[in-house]
Design an enzyme around this catalytic site. Sequence first.
Site, PDB file in Angstrom:
ATOM      1  N   ASP A   9     -70.034  -1.379 -25.021  1.00  0.00           N
ATOM      2  CA  ASP A   9     -70.830  -2.590 -24.824  1.00  0.00           C
ATOM      3  C   ASP A   9     -69.983  -3.854 -24.724  1.00  0.00           C
ATOM      4  O   ASP A   9     -70.413  -4.941 -25.099  1.00  0.00           O
ATOM      5  CB  ASP A   9     -71.870  -2.752 -25.950  1.00  0.00           C
ATOM      6  CG  ASP A   9     -72.786  -1.556 -26.052  1.00  0.00           C
ATOM      7  OD1 ASP A   9     -73.122  -0.987 -25.006  1.00  0.00           O
ATOM      8  OD2 ASP A   9     -73.167  -1.181 -27.176  1.00  0.00           O
ATOM      9  N   LYS A  12     -68.612  -4.113 -19.668  1.00  0.00           N
ATOM     10  CA  LYS A  12     -67.990  -3.409 -18.542  1.00  0.00           C
ATOM     11  C   LYS A  12     -68.830  -3.535 -17.280  1.00  0.00           C
ATOM     12  O   LYS A  12     -68.312  -3.657 -16.180  1.00  0.00           O
ATOM     13  CB  LYS A  12     -67.814  -1.907 -18.878  1.00  0.00           C
ATOM     14  CG  LYS A  12     -66.914  -1.658 -20.074  1.00  0.00           C
ATOM     15  CD  LYS A  12     -66.884  -0.189 -20.451  1.00  0.00           C
ATOM     16  CE  LYS A  12     -68.190   0.342 -20.980  1.00  0.00           C
ATOM     17  NZ  LYS A  12     -68.621  -0.203 -22.274  1.00  0.00           N
ATOM     18  N   GLY A  36     -75.167   2.131 -21.312  1.00  0.00           N
ATOM     19  CA  GLY A  36     -76.123   1.129 -20.831  1.00  0.00           C
ATOM     20  C   GLY A  36     -75.313  -0.049 -20.343  1.00  0.00           C
ATOM     21  O   GLY A  36     -74.704  -0.748 -21.140  1.00  0.00           O
ATOM     22  N   HIS A  37     -75.234  -0.218 -19.027  1.00  0.00           N
ATOM     23  CA  HIS A  37     -74.415  -1.285 -18.448  1.00  0.00           C
ATOM     24  C   HIS A  37     -75.337  -2.322 -17.819  1.00  0.00           C
ATOM     25  O   HIS A  37     -76.161  -1.990 -16.968  1.00  0.00           O
ATOM     26  CB  HIS A  37     -73.450  -0.706 -17.405  1.00  0.00           C
ATOM     27  CG  HIS A  37     -72.466   0.275 -18.008  1.00  0.00           C
ATOM     28  ND1 HIS A  37     -71.554   0.980 -17.278  1.00  0.00           N
ATOM     29  CD2 HIS A  37     -72.254   0.649 -19.310  1.00  0.00           C
ATOM     30  CE1 HIS A  37     -70.827   1.749 -18.086  1.00  0.00           C
ATOM     31  NE2 HIS A  37     -71.247   1.566 -19.319  1.00  0.00           N
TER      32      HIS A  37
HETATM   33  P1  GDP Z   1     -71.363  -2.544 -21.234  1.00  0.00           P
HETATM   34  O1  GDP Z   1     -71.997  -1.335 -21.837  1.00  0.00           O
HETATM   35  O2  GDP Z   1     -69.908  -2.648 -21.585  1.00  0.00           O
HETATM   36  O3  GDP Z   1     -71.593  -2.688 -19.760  1.00  0.00           O
HETATM   37  O4  GDP Z   1     -72.073  -3.793 -21.939  1.00  0.00           O
HETATM   38  P2  GDP Z   1     -73.658  -3.983 -22.177  1.00  0.00           P
HETATM   39  O5  GDP Z   1     -74.303  -4.309 -20.888  1.00  0.00           O
HETATM   40  O6  GDP Z   1     -74.214  -2.847 -22.960  1.00  0.00           O
HETATM   41  O7  GDP Z   1     -73.648  -5.215 -23.181  1.00  0.00           O
HETATM   42  C1  GDP Z   1     -73.106  -6.443 -22.826  1.00  0.00           C
HETATM   43  C2  GDP Z   1     -74.223  -7.504 -22.893  1.00  0.00           C
HETATM   44  O8  GDP Z   1     -73.639  -8.809 -22.900  1.00  0.00           O
HETATM   45  C3  GDP Z   1     -75.133  -7.482 -21.677  1.00  0.00           C
HETATM   46  O9  GDP Z   1     -76.421  -7.881 -22.077  1.00  0.00           O
HETATM   47  C4  GDP Z   1     -74.517  -8.528 -20.732  1.00  0.00           C
HETATM   48  O10 GDP Z   1     -75.468  -9.122 -19.872  1.00  0.00           O
HETATM   49  C5  GDP Z   1     -74.028  -9.538 -21.734  1.00  0.00           C
HETATM   50  N1  GDP Z   1     -72.813 -10.271 -21.343  1.00  0.00           N
HETATM   51  C6  GDP Z   1     -71.746  -9.830 -20.609  1.00  0.00           C
HETATM   52  N2  GDP Z   1     -70.779 -10.774 -20.572  1.00  0.00           N
HETATM   53  C7  GDP Z   1     -71.249 -11.823 -21.277  1.00  0.00           C
HETATM   54  C8  GDP Z   1     -70.695 -13.099 -21.644  1.00  0.00           C
HETATM   55  O11 GDP Z   1     -69.566 -13.437 -21.316  1.00  0.00           O
HETATM   56  N3  GDP Z   1     -71.464 -13.909 -22.423  1.00  0.00           N
HETATM   57  C9  GDP Z   1     -72.713 -13.552 -22.851  1.00  0.00           C
HETATM   58  N4  GDP Z   1     -73.380 -14.422 -23.613  1.00  0.00           N
HETATM   59  N5  GDP Z   1     -73.265 -12.367 -22.533  1.00  0.00           N
HETATM   60  C10 GDP Z   1     -72.533 -11.517 -21.764  1.00  0.00           C
HETATM   61  P1  IMO Z   2     -71.646   1.812 -23.091  1.00  0.00           P
HETATM   62  O1  IMO Z   2     -71.142   2.542 -21.848  1.00  0.00           O
HETATM   63  C1  IMO Z   2     -71.908   1.695 -27.435  1.00  0.00           C
HETATM   64  C2  IMO Z   2     -72.174   5.559 -29.499  1.00  0.00           C
HETATM   65  C3  IMO Z   2     -73.460   5.897 -30.235  1.00  0.00           C
HETATM   66  C4  IMO Z   2     -72.903   6.737 -31.377  1.00  0.00           C
HETATM   67  C5  IMO Z   2     -71.773   7.503 -30.695  1.00  0.00           C
HETATM   68  C6  IMO Z   2     -72.150   8.916 -30.253  1.00  0.00           C
HETATM   69  O2  IMO Z   2     -72.906   1.078 -22.853  1.00  0.00           O
HETATM   70  O3  IMO Z   2     -70.558   0.997 -23.672  1.00  0.00           O
HETATM   71  P2  IMO Z   2     -73.626   9.822 -28.229  1.00  0.00           P
HETATM   72  O4  IMO Z   2     -75.061   9.585 -27.887  1.00  0.00           O
HETATM   73  O5  IMO Z   2     -72.664   9.418 -27.174  1.00  0.00           O
HETATM   74  O6  IMO Z   2     -73.364  11.220 -28.713  1.00  0.00           O
HETATM   75  O7  IMO Z   2     -73.365   8.871 -29.520  1.00  0.00           O
HETATM   76  O8  IMO Z   2     -71.391   6.735 -29.571  1.00  0.00           O
HETATM   77  N1  IMO Z   2     -72.324   5.194 -28.067  1.00  0.00           N
HETATM   78  C7  IMO Z   2     -72.201   3.954 -27.587  1.00  0.00           C
HETATM   79  N2  IMO Z   2     -72.020   2.781 -28.219  1.00  0.00           N
HETATM   80  N3  IMO Z   2     -71.954   1.733 -26.076  1.00  0.00           N
HETATM   81  C8  IMO Z   2     -72.123   2.904 -25.429  1.00  0.00           C
HETATM   82  O9  IMO Z   2     -72.042   3.006 -24.087  1.00  0.00           O
HETATM   83  C9  IMO Z   2     -72.284   4.080 -26.186  1.00  0.00           C
HETATM   84  N4  IMO Z   2     -72.494   5.380 -25.879  1.00  0.00           N
HETATM   85  C10 IMO Z   2     -72.498   6.057 -27.031  1.00  0.00           C
HETATM   86  O10 IMO Z   2     -74.127   4.746 -30.689  1.00  0.00           O
HETATM   87  O11 IMO Z   2     -72.330   5.894 -32.339  1.00  0.00           O
HETATM   88 MG    MG Z   3     -73.607  -0.814 -23.029  1.00  0.00          MG
END
Ligand code: GDP
Ligand code: IMO
Ligand code: MG
Length: 433
Positions: A9, A12, A36-37
Amino acid sequence: MVIGAQWGDEGKGKITDLLSRSADLVVRYQGGVNAGHTIVVDGRVLKLHLIPSGILYGDTLCLIGAGTVVDPKVLIAELDMLLENNIDTSGLKLASNAHVTMPYHRLLDKALEHDRGLRRIGTTGRGIGPTYADKSERSGIRVLDLLDPHGLADQLQPVIRQKNDLLQTLYGLEPLDPESVIKEYIAYGQRLAPHVVDGTRTIHTAAQNRKNLLFEGAQGTLLDLDHGTYPYVTSSNPVAGGACIGAGVGPTMIDRVIGVAKAYTTRVGEGPFPSELQGDLNHHLTDRGGEFGTTTGRRRRCGWFDGVIGRYAVQVNGIDCLAITKLDVLDELAEIKVCIAYELDGEVIHDFPIDARQFARCQPIFKTLPGWQMDTSTCRALEDLPANALDYLSELADLLQASIAMVSLGPERDQTILVEDPIHGPKRGLLSH
Ligand code: GDP
Ligand code: IMO
Ligand code: MG
């Protein structure tokens, strides 16, 4: 290549979407719908679990590679979501040899977690571990199997019989009806068939034609099955090397590794987290950063930036440059801490201990820096940033011994400072260590 340098999270999705502008093929190579991206474009929020974050560019091919595990039901829902948003999905390709998450994988994931009790991992419950386990055990179902209705029935009958045994006897759950599972998955195969390709050939044809390839990691370094905080990890290899196996490319094909890290740290699920915050500051970061899981909606645990795991991530991924995200989330704070080392059983250590039991005993040693208490969300160049924010970024670059190529100050595409060219290397070298 874009990889997560913390516990997932990191943002990416946003960084991949931005870099996809100059990519011809974007490839996911590991993980499944546990990811979840999030991409935000002009206020519109798109959450992707499997489809690479390059899909918003009409002429970019997006491949779900062999090393991923594919839940067809979720993938189809994602395709429908994109179509509803008028996004062209004809460029989506699905590797025929990727493994498929089946209903028994989801049930077993949840049952196993329940059984672990206090030792639970906090999985996403999406069946990821059991799908990879079956793959290793060689009883997995692959995408190409869904395209062969008769073969699929033959393959699934004994597997479902065995899984039903487990579900009923060990976990006291209702058995699955083999016929309805087979019917459901044949229908998924028909829907996905136009997207199915030989993923390795797709990649190498693009490479031979001198196309630009971008690999999008899921999860993060500390969730890596081999190099993370085992057993509190996922079941795949999110580190940069995972792309070689999951996509079918040699290490010589990877030109640049871009590590994405938040300006602080978060973790979802269980497991040690030395720089974790409690109380008001934790809540401030969760609320200000919108730190709720994209896949499960769970509240993410928040803490200060951890330089020890950051340095480790630079090493195990061979990170060339960093994208630091969510700097804006720290805007209001009067002072900001950074974890620079740990105290382990009375000794100061600077390196990440791979033994999770030792890691769980590590106490953070913090350095305190002054905050900037100014809105940075509208800054578009380094020069616009307050001096304390620049000092904070320099501190991170120094700690990690890596240069910062991008700084993100909000979820939108334009809320980004390009410090140096992340793909072709430094031009200005600002913030280089
Ligand atoms: P990922 O799994 O690495 O793609 O990240 P996620 O999408 O799960 O979580 C990142 C969250 O932060 C998302 O809701 C993005 O929209 C948000 N986000 C990304 N970059 C920034 C930033 O620079 N500032 C803020 N406030 N939010 C951001
Ligand atoms: P993105 O791509 C954050 C965590 C789960 C748990 C562990 C194992 O959005 O960064 P799983 O369901 O993979 O067997 O769970 O890994 N986890 C993540 N945490 N971002 C993710 O993906 C994750 N995918 C799995 O919360 O701790
Ligand atoms: Mg994510």
